[in-house]
Design a protein around this motif. Sequence first.
Motif, PDB file in Angstrom:
ATOM      1  N   PHE A  39     -94.584 -47.833 -32.882  1.00 34.49           N
ATOM      2  CA  PHE A  39     -95.655 -47.885 -31.770  1.00 34.49           C
ATOM      3  C   PHE A  39     -95.229 -48.240 -30.447  1.00 34.49           C
ATOM      4  N   ASP A  40     -94.497 -49.188 -30.489  1.00 39.04           N
ATOM      5  CA  ASP A  40     -93.961 -49.869 -28.986  1.00 39.04           C
ATOM      6  C   ASP A  40     -92.930 -48.800 -28.331  1.00 39.04           C
ATOM      7  N   THR A  42     -92.710 -45.579 -28.823  1.00 39.84           N
ATOM      8  CA  THR A  42     -93.457 -44.342 -28.617  1.00 39.84           C
ATOM      9  C   THR A  42     -94.355 -44.267 -27.374  1.00 39.84           C
ATOM     10  N   VAL A  43     -95.035 -45.519 -26.919  1.00 33.47           N
ATOM     11  CA  VAL A  43     -95.626 -45.472 -25.856  1.00 33.47           C
ATOM     12  C   VAL A  43     -94.653 -45.760 -24.650  1.00 33.47           C
ATOM     13  N   ALA A  46     -93.097 -42.485 -23.846  1.00 27.36           N
ATOM     14  CA  ALA A  46     -94.230 -41.402 -23.341  1.00 27.36           C
ATOM     15  C   ALA A  46     -94.499 -41.722 -21.842  1.00 27.36           C
ATOM     16  N   SER A 181    -102.185 -52.957 -18.506  1.00 26.38           N
ATOM     17  CA  SER A 181    -101.645 -51.432 -18.723  1.00 26.38           C
ATOM     18  C   SER A 181    -100.452 -51.467 -17.753  1.00 26.38           C
ATOM     19  N   PRO A 191     -95.833 -52.461 -25.417  1.00 26.06           N
ATOM     20  CA  PRO A 191     -97.606 -52.700 -25.585  1.00 26.06           C
ATOM     21  C   PRO A 191     -97.865 -53.720 -26.622  1.00 26.06           C
TER      22      PRO A 191
END
Length: 227
Positions: A39-40, A42-43, A46, A181, A191
């Motif tokens: 998850f970390d 990938t964000v 992106a 953010s 994240p």
Amino acid sequence: MRSRMVEQGAVLAALAICAAGLLGFALLLGLASGEPHHFDTTVLLALRQPNGEPIGPHWLALAMRDITALGGMAVLTLAGLVAFGALALRRRWRAVWLLLLSLPGAMLLNTLLKQGFDRPRPDLVSRLAEVATSSFPSGHAMLSAVGYLTLGALLAAAAERRRDRGYILGVAVALTLLVGSSRVFLGVHWPSDVLAGWCLGAAWAMGCWLLLRAWPRRDRKPPPPEA
């Protein structure tokens, strides 16, 4: 009767936020050690173009640097001192104690947690801001949640209309989300660091509010004597 129900609802909401924040932080503890979670990564990826540059127009990165400063220790300390002075002039001593307990306590807690977990900063993408401390949990995310939610709660308590209170609290939440953010966009936090900071910051702010609420009120003026 109506005001009593509103107060009870506020207490229940604060308890729910505190419990949810602690639970969320506990669930994120597993990501603070070991290899970065999918998850970390990938964000973070992106938010970067194939050439490594941040996504979006050039001004977006500049705006994120400005926004992230709103969660810095200097800005939050200055805002807290201004609020401290205003509350002291009005003799709102319970609110003063809330400020003294919430923000300095959160700063100390975040420092201890960073030293304890000692999670490295992301090196997957280029960093757009200078950093010197460890990564977990995000200090900007946690301190902005504590600072802005506490100040928002104090301002909302002084508002008379419901929509005014909703607007004030909405702005406080929006600032907290923007600051956190921005840390991910700048590539200085995973994240999960920011999510952990939000969870713990919200729980700390609501916990301090509940603790001060349970103390006896001493800043109320005594009722006027009968004629």
